[in-house]
Design a protein around this motif. Structure first.
Motif, PDB file in Angstrom:
ATOM      1  N   VAL A  17      -2.120  21.048  -9.856  1.00 47.79           N
ATOM      2  CA  VAL A  17      -1.787  21.577  -8.537  1.00 47.79           C
ATOM      3  C   VAL A  17      -0.413  22.235  -8.530  1.00 47.79           C
ATOM      4  CG1 VAL A  17      -1.447  20.985  -6.109  1.00 47.79           C
ATOM      5  CG2 VAL A  17      -3.179  19.792  -7.455  1.00 47.79           C
ATOM      6  N   THR A  18      -0.357  23.404  -7.905  1.00 47.82           N
ATOM      7  CA  THR A  18       0.916  24.065  -7.639  1.00 47.82           C
ATOM      8  C   THR A  18       1.078  24.116  -6.123  1.00 47.82           C
ATOM      9  OG1 THR A  18       0.703  25.424  -9.619  1.00 47.82           O
ATOM     10  CG2 THR A  18       2.279  26.164  -7.953  1.00 47.82           C
ATOM     11  N   PRO A  19       1.962  23.277  -5.558  1.00 46.22           N
ATOM     12  CA  PRO A  19       2.191  23.314  -4.111  1.00 46.22           C
ATOM     13  C   PRO A  19       3.118  24.479  -3.741  1.00 46.22           C
ATOM     14  CG  PRO A  19       3.509  21.602  -5.113  1.00 46.22           C
ATOM     15  CD  PRO A  19       2.697  22.216  -6.214  1.00 46.22           C
ATOM     16  N   ARG A  44       4.303  13.896   1.926  1.00 44.16           N
ATOM     17  CA  ARG A  44       3.412  13.097   2.769  1.00 44.16           C
ATOM     18  C   ARG A  44       1.934  13.416   2.561  1.00 44.16           C
ATOM     19  NH1 ARG A  44       7.508  14.735   5.975  1.00 44.16           N
ATOM     20  NH2 ARG A  44       6.213  16.110   7.213  1.00 44.16           N
ATOM     21  N   GLY A  45       1.551  13.768   1.345  1.00 42.13           N
ATOM     22  CA  GLY A  45       0.148  13.991   1.037  1.00 42.13           C
ATOM     23  C   GLY A  45      -0.440  15.296   1.537  1.00 42.13           C
ATOM     24  N   LYS A  46       0.390  16.189   2.051  1.00 40.48           N
ATOM     25  CA  LYS A  46      -0.128  17.445   2.597  1.00 40.48           C
ATOM     26  C   LYS A  46      -0.770  18.315   1.525  1.00 40.48           C
ATOM     27  CE  LYS A  46       2.884  17.689   6.584  1.00 40.48           C
ATOM     28  NZ  LYS A  46       3.883  18.467   7.311  1.00 40.48           N
ATOM     29  N   ALA A  47      -0.168  18.360   0.332  1.00 39.73           N
ATOM     30  CA  ALA A  47      -0.749  19.160  -0.752  1.00 39.73           C
ATOM     31  C   ALA A  47      -2.086  18.557  -1.190  1.00 39.73           C
ATOM     32  CB  ALA A  47       0.216  19.260  -1.934  1.00 39.73           C
ATOM     33  N   ASN A  48      -2.176  17.232  -1.256  1.00 41.45           N
ATOM     34  CA  ASN A  48      -3.438  16.587  -1.624  1.00 41.45           C
ATOM     35  C   ASN A  48      -4.528  16.919  -0.606  1.00 41.45           C
ATOM     36  OD1 ASN A  48      -2.293  15.425  -3.872  1.00 41.45           O
ATOM     37  ND2 ASN A  48      -1.967  13.447  -2.910  1.00 41.45           N
ATOM     38  N   ASP A  49      -4.188  16.879   0.668  1.00 45.69           N
ATOM     39  CA  ASP A  49      -5.157  17.221   1.714  1.00 45.69           C
ATOM     40  C   ASP A  49      -5.628  18.667   1.565  1.00 45.69           C
ATOM     41  OD1 ASP A  49      -4.885  14.678   2.752  1.00 45.69           O
ATOM     42  OD2 ASP A  49      -3.541  15.292   4.376  1.00 45.69           O
ATOM     43  N   ALA A  50      -4.691  19.560   1.241  1.00 44.50           N
ATOM     44  CA  ALA A  50      -5.037  20.971   1.060  1.00 44.50           C
ATOM     45  C   ALA A  50      -5.934  21.168  -0.163  1.00 44.50           C
ATOM     46  CB  ALA A  50      -3.770  21.810   0.938  1.00 44.50           C
ATOM     47  N   VAL A  51      -5.672  20.425  -1.228  1.00 41.53           N
ATOM     48  CA  VAL A  51      -6.502  20.500  -2.433  1.00 41.53           C
ATOM     49  C   VAL A  51      -7.921  20.046  -2.115  1.00 41.53           C
ATOM     50  CG1 VAL A  51      -6.895  19.468  -4.709  1.00 41.53           C
ATOM     51  CG2 VAL A  51      -4.623  20.282  -4.084  1.00 41.53           C
ATOM     52  N   VAL A  52      -8.056  18.927  -1.414  1.00 40.69           N
ATOM     53  CA  VAL A  52      -9.372  18.404  -1.048  1.00 40.69           C
ATOM     54  C   VAL A  52     -10.127  19.423  -0.188  1.00 40.69           C
ATOM     55  CG1 VAL A  52     -10.551  16.642   0.336  1.00 40.69           C
ATOM     56  CG2 VAL A  52      -8.787  15.978  -1.310  1.00 40.69           C
ATOM     57  N   ALA A  53      -9.454  19.999   0.801  1.00 43.84           N
ATOM     58  CA  ALA A  53     -10.095  20.978   1.680  1.00 43.84           C
ATOM     59  C   ALA A  53     -10.532  22.216   0.896  1.00 43.84           C
ATOM     60  CB  ALA A  53      -9.145  21.369   2.809  1.00 43.84           C
ATOM     61  N   LEU A  54      -9.668  22.716   0.033  1.00 44.07           N
ATOM     62  CA  LEU A  54      -9.983  23.902  -0.758  1.00 44.07           C
ATOM     63  C   LEU A  54     -11.155  23.651  -1.702  1.00 44.07           C
ATOM     64  CD1 LEU A  54      -9.326  26.791  -1.699  1.00 44.07           C
ATOM     65  CD2 LEU A  54      -7.690  25.789  -3.297  1.00 44.07           C
ATOM     66  N   GLY A  70      -6.972   9.797  -8.784  1.00 43.49           N
ATOM     67  CA  GLY A  70      -5.779   9.365  -9.509  1.00 43.49           C
ATOM     68  C   GLY A  70      -4.730  10.461  -9.523  1.00 43.49           C
ATOM     69  N   GLY A  71      -3.490  10.063  -9.639  1.00 43.75           N
ATOM     70  CA  GLY A  71      -2.397  11.023  -9.718  1.00 43.75           C
ATOM     71  C   GLY A  71      -1.990  11.607  -8.383  1.00 43.75           C
ATOM     72  N   ALA A  72      -2.124  10.845  -7.312  1.00 41.29           N
ATOM     73  CA  ALA A  72      -1.827  11.365  -5.975  1.00 41.29           C
ATOM     74  C   ALA A  72      -0.414  11.916  -5.859  1.00 41.29           C
ATOM     75  CB  ALA A  72      -2.056  10.283  -4.928  1.00 41.29           C
ATOM     76  N   ALA A  73       0.533  11.358  -6.603  1.00 39.40           N
ATOM     77  CA  ALA A  73       1.916  11.826  -6.519  1.00 39.40           C
ATOM     78  C   ALA A  73       2.299  12.720  -7.701  1.00 39.40           C
ATOM     79  CB  ALA A  73       2.864  10.635  -6.459  1.00 39.40           C
ATOM     80  N   ALA A  74       1.327  13.078  -8.529  1.00 41.80           N
ATOM     81  CA  ALA A  74       1.599  13.893  -9.715  1.00 41.80           C
ATOM     82  C   ALA A  74       1.008  15.290  -9.548  1.00 41.80           C
ATOM     83  CB  ALA A  74       0.994  13.227 -10.950  1.00 41.80           C
ATOM     84  N   ARG A  75       1.460  16.225 -10.367  1.00 44.45           N
ATOM     85  CA  ARG A  75       0.900  17.576 -10.331  1.00 44.45           C
ATOM     86  C   ARG A  75      -0.513  17.603 -10.900  1.00 44.45           C
ATOM     87  NH1 ARG A  75       5.152  22.319 -11.466  1.00 44.45           N
ATOM     88  NH2 ARG A  75       4.465  23.098  -9.471  1.00 44.45           N
ATOM     89  N   THR A  76      -0.774  16.784 -11.928  1.00 41.80           N
ATOM     90  CA  THR A  76      -2.105  16.722 -12.502  1.00 41.80           C
ATOM     91  C   THR A  76      -2.821  15.517 -11.916  1.00 41.80           C
ATOM     92  OG1 THR A  76      -1.340  17.778 -14.535  1.00 41.80           O
ATOM     93  CG2 THR A  76      -3.445  16.621 -14.632  1.00 41.80           C
ATOM     94  N   LYS A  77      -3.958  15.772 -11.287  1.00 40.90           N
ATOM     95  CA  LYS A  77      -4.696  14.735 -10.567  1.00 40.90           C
ATOM     96  C   LYS A  77      -6.102  14.606 -11.148  1.00 40.90           C
ATOM     97  CE  LYS A  77      -2.221  16.274  -6.501  1.00 40.90           C
ATOM     98  NZ  LYS A  77      -1.192  15.305  -6.605  1.00 40.90           N
ATOM     99  N   ARG A  78      -6.722  13.472 -10.913  1.00 45.40           N
ATOM    100  CA  ARG A  78      -8.131  13.278 -11.240  1.00 45.40           C
ATOM    101  C   ARG A  78      -8.862  13.333  -9.912  1.00 45.40           C
ATOM    102  NH1 ARG A  78     -11.663  13.890 -15.016  1.00 45.40           N
ATOM    103  NH2 ARG A  78      -9.936  13.724 -16.433  1.00 45.40           N
TER     104      ARG A  78
END
Length: 94
Positions: A17-19, A44-54, A70-78
């Motif tokens: 992910v690139t926020p 606050r998880g905004k990038a994760n929410d955007a990734v899920v939506a996209l 996995g990896g909620a706080a990392a750039r590379t997530k599972r």
């Protein structure tokens, strides 16, 4: 090539992910991970929410069926999605 793992009725794969990008896009595959750029900040998880939506939109599944496993706080997530999305995932990576 994207490394996709089947886990029961779901598939999981790595996402890089690139926020704070200029647009929300799936930008291909690099080093075995799907490259995703989102405009949301990583706070606050905004990038994760955007990734899920996209990814839900790109895979044609409801948002609630795509999860950051996995990896909620990392750039590379599972990330995981229903097995039914595997064909759409394959199309995204071509």
């Amino acid at each position: 090539m994207l490394a996709v793992r089947r886990e029961g009725d779901r598939v999981s794969f790595a996402v890089r992910v690139t926020p704070r990008a200029s647009a929300n896009v799936v930008a291909g595959v690099r080093e075995g991970a799907l490259v995703v750029r989102v405009t949301a900040p990583p706070a606050r998880g905004k990038a994760n929410d955007a990734v899920v939506a996209l990814l839900a939109k790109a895979l044609g599944v409801p948002r609630g069926q795509v999860r950051v496993e996995g990896g909620a706080a990392a750039r590379t997530k599972r990330v995981s999605a229903p097995h039914a999305a595997a064909a759409a995932l394959e199309r995204l990576t071509k």
